[in-house]
Design an enzyme around this catalytic site. Structure first.
Site, mmCIF file in Angstrom:
data_model
loop_
_atom_site.group_PDB
_atom_site.id
_atom_site.type_symbol
_atom_site.label_atom_id
_atom_site.label_comp_id
_atom_site.label_asym_id
_atom_site.label_seq_id
_atom_site.Cartn_x
_atom_site.Cartn_y
_atom_site.Cartn_z
ATOM 1 N N ASP A 10 0.861 -1.175 0.000
ATOM 2 C CA ASP A 10 0.000 0.000 0.000
ATOM 3 C C ASP A 10 0.904 1.233 0.000
ATOM 4 O O ASP A 10 2.116 1.117 0.199
ATOM 5 C CB ASP A 10 -0.883 -0.023 1.253
ATOM 6 C CG ASP A 10 -1.631 1.284 1.453
ATOM 7 O OD1 ASP A 10 -2.311 1.727 0.505
ATOM 8 O OD2 ASP A 10 -1.536 1.865 2.546
ATOM 9 N N ALA A 12 -0.021 5.307 1.205
ATOM 10 C CA ALA A 12 -0.147 6.165 2.392
ATOM 11 C C ALA A 12 -0.401 5.355 3.656
ATOM 12 O O ALA A 12 -1.317 4.548 3.722
ATOM 13 C CB ALA A 12 -1.267 7.179 2.189
ATOM 14 N N LYS A 52 -11.433 7.004 -2.941
ATOM 15 C CA LYS A 52 -11.806 8.153 -2.121
ATOM 16 C C LYS A 52 -13.274 8.562 -2.241
ATOM 17 O O LYS A 52 -13.871 9.023 -1.265
ATOM 18 C CB LYS A 52 -10.878 9.334 -2.418
ATOM 19 C CG LYS A 52 -9.405 9.047 -2.159
ATOM 20 C CD LYS A 52 -9.175 8.360 -0.819
ATOM 21 C CE LYS A 52 -7.736 7.923 -0.617
ATOM 22 N NZ LYS A 52 -7.589 7.012 0.529
ATOM 23 N N ASP A 185 -1.908 -0.974 5.914
ATOM 24 C CA ASP A 185 -2.110 -0.406 7.250
ATOM 25 C C ASP A 185 -3.573 -0.151 7.583
ATOM 26 O O ASP A 185 -3.874 0.408 8.632
ATOM 27 C CB ASP A 185 -1.343 0.919 7.371
ATOM 28 C CG ASP A 185 -1.961 2.014 6.515
ATOM 29 O OD1 ASP A 185 -2.377 3.048 7.074
ATOM 30 O OD2 ASP A 185 -2.044 1.843 5.284
#
Length: 264
Positions: A10, A12, A52, A185
């Site tokens: 991943d 960010a 998003k 994360d």
């Protein structure tokens, strides 16, 4: 025996942008400035990892946020609201993305170790291709490079669907899901790996799930973070993670463990 030949990272919160703050700040501003609704850090972070525009829908669908929207506007939110908010989100995010491309500590060294073993480095993201035109060069200028990048624009659906992982496997010529580790994360990252039937590995320190800046983390003794880290580990394991690591530096040993387990 099929050894691990590809790691799908991943971006960010895993590779760059410790704590995943670039999108967080943009989401907070959008809800406050565009719709006059204050949301919490936890609400803004919960859907992180999704495309998003899907992230905005997920926040609006939360009971508390939906209730605030209905109380303020006397109606349900709709596609036009989402589109307007997404346009505003992009404006805020594009204005700050270049400042959030620094590799998380341990990432560069870990990637170098994996490459020495002949492991290919792919990547998936919740960012669009346009956003990655800022993030990827910024990270490369600081030493972080991947062999492949797939954004949600290129596949039928973003996370938690498995398609970005599958496209990485095609692009990198990796024939089996047994040879792939997905590292992330967020809960969406974990589920992406699980849905793709690859090894799914969560990283705690620096993660969106932990939600702490590097400065804040380093300002307090390590033992003070153990309770929060335990919560994050439990959430990731509950989402289906095969392994949850404290830091990215533990990844090579984790891969060795996977290879040895397969051999056994």
């Amino acid at each position: 025996m099929k050894k691990i030949s590809g790691v799908i990272m991943d971006w960010a919160g895993t590779a760059v942008d410790y704590g995943c703050f670039a999108p967080l700040n943009a989401f907070l501003k959008v809800f406050s400035e565009e719709k006059g609704i204050d949301i919490t850090y936890r609400q803004a972070r919960e859907p992180m990892g999704l495309l998003k525009i899907d992230h905005i829908k997920a926040i609006l669908s939360m009971p508390e946020v939906n209730e605030k929207f209905r109380a303020l506007y006397k109606r349900d939110w709709n596609k036009r609201d989402v589109d307007e908010m997404y346009t505003s989100f992009e404006k805020h995010l594009f204005a700050s993305l270049k400042d959030f491309t620094t590799p998380i500590p341990g990432v560069l060294e870990t990637m170098a170790m994996l490459r020495e073993q002949g492991i290919k480095i792919g990547s998936t993201t919740g960012y669009t291709a346009k956003m990655m035109e800022i993030v990827r060069p910024g990270a490369e200028a600081k030493g972080y490079r991947v062999d492949n990048l797939v954004t949600p624009n290129e596949v039928p659906a973003g996370r938690p669907a498995p398609y970005m992982i599958y496209k990485n496997m095609i692009d990198l010529a990796i024939p089996s899901v047994d040879q792939v580790v997905k590292v992330g994360d967020t809960i969406a990252d974990i589920k992406e790996g699980v849905n793709a039937k690859v090894w799914s590995v969560g990283i705690v320190t620096g993660s969106n799930e932990m939600g702490v800046s590097e400065e804040e983390y380093n300002s307090r003794p390590a033992e003070e973070w153990e309770s929060l880290k335990k919560e994050v580990r439990e959430r990731m394991l509950a989402a289906g993670a095969h392994f949850v690591l404290d830091t990215i530096a533990e990844l090579p040993a984790c891969i060795e463990k996977i290879n040895n387990r397969d051999q056994a």
